[in-house]
Motif scaffolding. Structure first.
Motif, short mmCIF file in Angstrom:
data_model
loop_
_atom_site.label_atom_id
_atom_site.label_comp_id
_atom_site.label_asym_id
_atom_site.label_seq_id
_atom_site.Cartn_x
_atom_site.Cartn_y
_atom_site.Cartn_z
N HIS A 12 0.83 -1.21 0.00
CA HIS A 12 0.00 0.00 0.00
C HIS A 12 0.87 1.26 0.00
CE1 HIS A 12 -3.24 2.79 0.82
NE2 HIS A 12 -2.51 3.27 1.82
N ASP A 13 1.86 1.31 0.90
CA ASP A 13 2.74 2.48 0.96
C ASP A 13 3.55 2.63 -0.32
OD1 ASP A 13 1.84 3.18 3.47
OD2 ASP A 13 3.47 2.15 4.52
N ALA A 14 3.95 1.51 -0.92
CA ALA A 14 4.72 1.57 -2.17
C ALA A 14 3.87 2.18 -3.28
CB ALA A 14 5.21 0.18 -2.56
N LYS A 15 2.59 1.79 -3.36
CA LYS A 15 1.72 2.36 -4.38
C LYS A 15 1.51 3.84 -4.13
CE LYS A 15 -1.72 -0.59 -4.01
NZ LYS A 15 -3.00 -1.28 -4.28
N THR A 16 1.33 4.21 -2.89
CA THR A 16 1.10 5.61 -2.54
C THR A 16 2.32 6.47 -2.82
OG1 THR A 16 -0.45 4.92 -0.82
CG2 THR A 16 0.45 7.14 -0.64
N ASN A 17 3.51 5.91 -2.61
CA ASN A 17 4.76 6.68 -2.72
C ASN A 17 5.62 6.27 -3.90
OD1 ASN A 17 4.65 8.28 -0.16
ND2 ASN A 17 4.44 6.22 0.68
N LEU A 18 5.02 5.72 -4.94
CA LEU A 18 5.81 5.19 -6.06
C LEU A 18 6.76 6.23 -6.66
CD1 LEU A 18 6.52 2.83 -7.87
CD2 LEU A 18 4.65 3.50 -9.37
N SER A 19 6.30 7.44 -6.88
CA SER A 19 7.16 8.47 -7.47
C SER A 19 8.37 8.74 -6.58
CB SER A 19 6.39 9.77 -7.68
OG SER A 19 5.41 9.59 -8.67
N ARG A 20 8.16 8.83 -5.28
CA ARG A 20 9.27 9.07 -4.36
C ARG A 20 10.22 7.88 -4.33
NH1 ARG A 20 4.83 10.74 -1.13
NH2 ARG A 20 4.60 12.98 -1.24
#
Length: 83
Positions: A12-20
């Motif tokens: 979930h966090d990876a999807k939310t922060n993919l650009s970062r």
């Protein structure tokens, strides 16, 4: 990043922060993606195979034979590829 532990993100966090995450990977970091606390993937930087500046960057480095584009050479290549 040899010797350093890769930072871990749940899916979930990876999807939310993919650009970062991608920005960090571009700077050389490795990121681990986990599902329910179990690592399932690693995002690592790609190394470029060729570092060319643009057209003509191989000038003076490649030598072509005089018959490189002759009808005979082209026929040989076509025959090799069953064309």
């Amino acid at each position: 990043m040899a010797g350093n532990a890769a930072e871990q993100f749940n899916i979930h966090d990876a999807k939310t922060n993919l650009s970062r995450i991608i920005e960090r990977v571009e700077r050389g970091e490795e990121i681990v993606i986990s599902r329910a606390g179990t690592p399932v993937a690693k995002v690592v930087p790609l190394s470029r195979r060729v570092n060319r500046a643009g057209r003509g960057s191989l000038r003076g480095r490649v030598e072509l034979s005089a018959d490189w584009d002759s009808p005979e050479t082209n026929a040989d290549i076509a025959r090799d590829f069953d064309a």
